[in-house]
Scaffold this motif. Sequence first.
Motif, short mmCIF file in Angstrom:
data_model
loop_
_atom_site.label_atom_id
_atom_site.label_comp_id
_atom_site.label_asym_id
_atom_site.label_seq_id
_atom_site.Cartn_x
_atom_site.Cartn_y
_atom_site.Cartn_z
N GLU A 647 0.75 -0.99 0.01
CA GLU A 647 -0.10 0.02 0.06
C GLU A 647 0.85 1.32 -0.08
OE1 GLU A 647 -3.21 0.38 -0.21
OE2 GLU A 647 -4.16 -1.38 0.51
N PHE A 648 0.94 2.24 -1.17
CA PHE A 648 1.65 3.21 -1.29
C PHE A 648 0.97 4.59 -1.19
CE2 PHE A 648 4.34 0.03 -3.55
CZ PHE A 648 5.49 -0.12 -2.60
N THR A 649 -0.25 4.42 -1.25
CA THR A 649 -1.12 5.75 -1.37
C THR A 649 -0.93 6.58 -0.18
OG1 THR A 649 -3.04 4.45 -0.24
CG2 THR A 649 -2.79 4.65 -2.76
N ALA A 667 0.71 -1.87 -10.21
CA ALA A 667 -0.84 -1.33 -10.04
C ALA A 667 -1.74 -2.37 -10.69
CB ALA A 667 -0.69 0.10 -10.68
N SER A 668 -1.34 -3.15 -11.50
CA SER A 668 -2.30 -3.98 -12.17
C SER A 668 -3.28 -4.89 -11.65
CB SER A 668 -1.61 -4.96 -13.46
OG SER A 668 -0.79 -5.87 -12.74
N LYS A 669 -2.65 -5.31 -10.36
CA LYS A 669 -3.61 -6.33 -9.63
C LYS A 669 -4.60 -5.21 -8.53
CE LYS A 669 -2.17 -10.44 -8.61
NZ LYS A 669 -1.61 -11.78 -8.24
N SER A 670 -4.11 -4.12 -8.38
CA SER A 670 -4.95 -3.57 -7.48
C SER A 670 -5.96 -2.21 -8.34
CB SER A 670 -3.95 -2.65 -6.54
OG SER A 670 -2.97 -1.75 -7.20
N ASP A 671 -6.24 -2.64 -9.45
CA ASP A 671 -7.29 -1.93 -10.23
C ASP A 671 -6.58 -0.45 -10.45
OD1 ASP A 671 -8.78 -4.03 -10.43
OD2 ASP A 671 -10.13 -3.64 -8.72
N LEU A 672 -5.57 -0.22 -10.54
CA LEU A 672 -4.83 0.99 -10.66
C LEU A 672 -5.30 1.95 -9.57
CD1 LEU A 672 -5.35 1.20 -14.68
CD2 LEU A 672 -3.22 0.36 -13.22
N LEU A 673 -5.73 1.47 -8.36
CA LEU A 673 -5.94 2.41 -7.23
C LEU A 673 -5.12 3.38 -6.91
CD1 LEU A 673 -7.57 -0.24 -4.78
CD2 LEU A 673 -8.88 1.29 -6.48
N ILE A 674 -3.73 3.41 -7.42
CA ILE A 674 -2.55 4.36 -6.77
C ILE A 674 -2.87 5.58 -7.59
CG2 ILE A 674 -0.88 3.27 -8.45
CD1 ILE A 674 1.10 3.88 -6.03
N LEU A 675 -3.43 5.40 -8.78
CA LEU A 675 -3.62 6.68 -9.84
C LEU A 675 -4.09 7.77 -9.14
CD1 LEU A 675 -4.57 4.79 -13.06
CD2 LEU A 675 -2.18 5.49 -12.32
N ASP A 676 -5.33 7.50 -8.26
CA ASP A 676 -6.09 8.65 -7.72
C ASP A 676 -5.02 9.50 -6.50
OD1 ASP A 676 -8.32 8.45 -8.97
OD2 ASP A 676 -9.19 6.72 -7.44
N SER A 677 -4.28 8.47 -5.94
CA SER A 677 -3.24 9.16 -5.12
C SER A 677 -2.26 9.94 -5.72
CB SER A 677 -2.59 7.98 -4.20
OG SER A 677 -1.93 8.67 -3.16
N LEU A 678 -1.64 9.61 -6.98
CA LEU A 678 -0.77 10.27 -7.51
C LEU A 678 -1.19 11.70 -7.99
CD1 LEU A 678 0.51 7.68 -10.06
CD2 LEU A 678 1.73 8.28 -7.78
N LYS A 679 -2.71 11.62 -8.53
CA LYS A 679 -3.26 12.95 -9.01
C LYS A 679 -3.43 13.94 -7.56
CE LYS A 679 -6.92 14.64 -11.73
NZ LYS A 679 -8.03 14.39 -12.71
N ASP A 680 -4.03 13.05 -6.72
CA ASP A 680 -4.36 14.14 -5.53
C ASP A 680 -3.11 14.92 -4.84
OD1 ASP A 680 -7.11 13.29 -6.02
OD2 ASP A 680 -7.04 11.89 -4.35
N ASN A 681 -2.02 14.16 -5.07
CA ASN A 681 -0.76 14.58 -4.47
C ASN A 681 0.07 15.64 -5.18
OD1 ASN A 681 -0.68 13.56 -1.37
ND2 ASN A 681 -1.51 11.97 -2.63
N ASP A 682 -0.44 15.60 -6.74
CA ASP A 682 0.28 16.38 -7.57
C ASP A 682 1.96 15.82 -7.71
OD1 ASP A 682 -1.91 18.27 -8.26
OD2 ASP A 682 -1.00 19.44 -6.31
N PHE A 683 1.77 14.47 -7.75
CA PHE A 683 3.05 13.62 -7.98
C PHE A 683 4.04 14.16 -9.13
CE2 PHE A 683 5.35 9.52 -8.49
CZ PHE A 683 5.79 9.38 -7.32
#
Length: 757
Positions: A647-649, A667-683
């Motif tokens: 869990e990296f979010t 990310a593939s096995k976690s339904d790309l859930l990390i993407l929202d966190s990348l966007k929310d935190n201006d990665f």
Amino acid sequence: MNTSVVGFPRIGENRELKFSIEKYFRGEIDSKELKKSAETLRKRHLEVQKNAGINYISTNDFSYYDLMLDTIVMLGLVPTRYKELNLSDIDTYFAMARGYQKDGKDVHALAMKKWFNTNYHYVVPEIEDALKLEINLDKLIREYHEALSYGIETKPVIIGPFTFHKLARIKGNRDSKEFLASLVKAYSNILKECDNEGISLIQIDEPALVFDLTDEEKQDFIKSYKEILGQDLNTKVLLQTYFGDVRDIYNELLELDFWGLGLDLVEGKENLNLIEKNGLNRKVLFAGLVNGKNVWKNDFSKTLGIVDRLKEKDIEIVLQTSCSLLHVPYTTKGEDKLSEQYLSHLSFAYEKLDELRILGDLADNKDYRTTDIFINNQNLLNSDRNSFNQDVKDRLDKITDKDFVRTPARNERSKIQRKAFNLPHFPTTTIGSFPQTKEVKENRSLYKKGEKSKEDYIAFNKEKIKACVEWQEEVGLDVLVHGEYERNDMVEYFGEALNGFIFTKKAWVQSYGIRCVKPPIIWGDVYRTKPITLDWILYAKSLTNKPMKGMLTGPVTILNWSFPREDISIKESIYQIALAIRDEVLDLEANGVNIIQIDEAALREKLPLRKTDWHSEYLSFAIPAFRLTHSGVKPETQIHTHMCYSEFTDIIKEIDDMDADVITFEASKSDLLILDSLKDNDFETEVGPGVYDIHSPRVPSVEEIEKALKIMLTKVDKDKLWVNPDCGLKTRGIKETKESLTNLVQAAKNLRNVVYL
């Protein structure tokens, strides 16, 4: 004093289970032969524990793949897509673990994540709207009676409803509270069935209690167990926790009707204070005082000192391991290449059983400090291990704040690197390793045994590297790798090249499913004396005009995937390793390798389970350690890193602060859930979320990868998106790897045409 083991390894002292399952996958044995192999292992493990004098032995801790996956089956929560395959029970089980692609059917595997703060991976339950709980206790009851047939009374082990609920992924519109309520009813019925079978004690594992708990979570737990325990049954319940302390709910646990409490007194830093301050309310304490996660001999003085303090509270004590012994190797007995000095300090699973028995006997002897076995233990622990190096200490002392800062800033470096490499949009690459065939493993094995010359060993690997580079160019990848044919494991390989490590011959530990690793043991101060990867990377670089990545393992991962020292701090160990990797980075750069990947797959593993301890106990030195490895490179040099199966979010900002130029995630096995966190935190870091799961033998289609990439583009800037698998390819077959990478490259090309033309 009685003794107990939380759980026992199951893969086999010689990885028998792994090889049997692989034969089953290849169709070389049938399910009956596989089950017979498993039964043989279970019997051996039970008898080893019985012969060691363990009083409370577990059953149902055996698994073909993973205990969380077993719990899914026990609760009848197999997702619909696997049921619709119409396979046998065992093949449905493996389809959930590995995916299924056959006879025109194509089904993804369930997700995997790291099990708390360990390198073990568990299968994540996926709870659909339509799923109804249907209890199936065949495995639990069968293995309990199997042990009875050997004359061994055991305590069956199950993962508890609170932990299962917390770790499950609830999909669709299913209400979380409603699902928990249904779990509670199911577990109430499980206890009834255990009672009907004459099971006197059941161990329910609730490790999620060592997390920070909200008031709502505490109330959910209390309400759940009041119902589960509120039955008139003869079966007693041992509540087992591990990997931390239960400070948030300790007093509430005392009021619930558990017969015993299993508490980790190694990692659970507050548990002893809680017991001494609040007592145990007539419960039996299963005191986790023998470390189930590390390999060093127990300090009898420290352990028995704690036992003496607990005795003063008039508490009934059972000595046990701090957690399951799944996380350590089987035994030191086969390690004939290690010196007696090394072996005398080591304790694996079998040896920990002996330590438990000895400690139990000593605890019953008020004069234990005068016994030979106690005195010998203290003399050993106080002896000089010759683990200190003055040069390493001097170098650490000279580190300044500037050594943790790379210049110029990342956004400036990005412009410089884009011009220097001239890569296409959505550049394609892999994580590093390519398939490790039987011939590759045999080449390495023969060389290690002295049955193959160094010249022949190198020549073979160069042939493989040449073919790998040609293969990648044919497929059309943009940034290439050398394939890592010379490497047994991403940590063991570096440990063998660094001073300060010792290595075992058979000390295998299960990582996930049937995948095993052989972690190095950090014995002394760590330092590098010569380049490790340079010759291999330069050879690969000479074969192509495309960029060639140098492949390194980062300091945090090397430490977290080794058995660490206990005589110095984790921070000091990580910084020692960071300086060694820094030397390797600078050597690669000096020789024209301008893309360097420093993997930190295990960054999160030593992260304290309580958020309040994150920065004070770990992130404040783990992130700087990574920066220390690369801060000395030029702006033109592009630093990559990779992370997987955690869990990296919630630590995205800290990951961005590692100041890498590119990061690839699972990310593939976690339904790309990390993407929202990348966007929310201006990665800021350029990013390659894995577009397909390499732990499954299926081949992703071009359309499937394109679909994933288009989802990524809704969250990641198009100029920052890389295209790659989600992890290394060493465990995959050649044919499926080539097909998968061909589809990956084509998907990236298609996307360029859509976005940029």
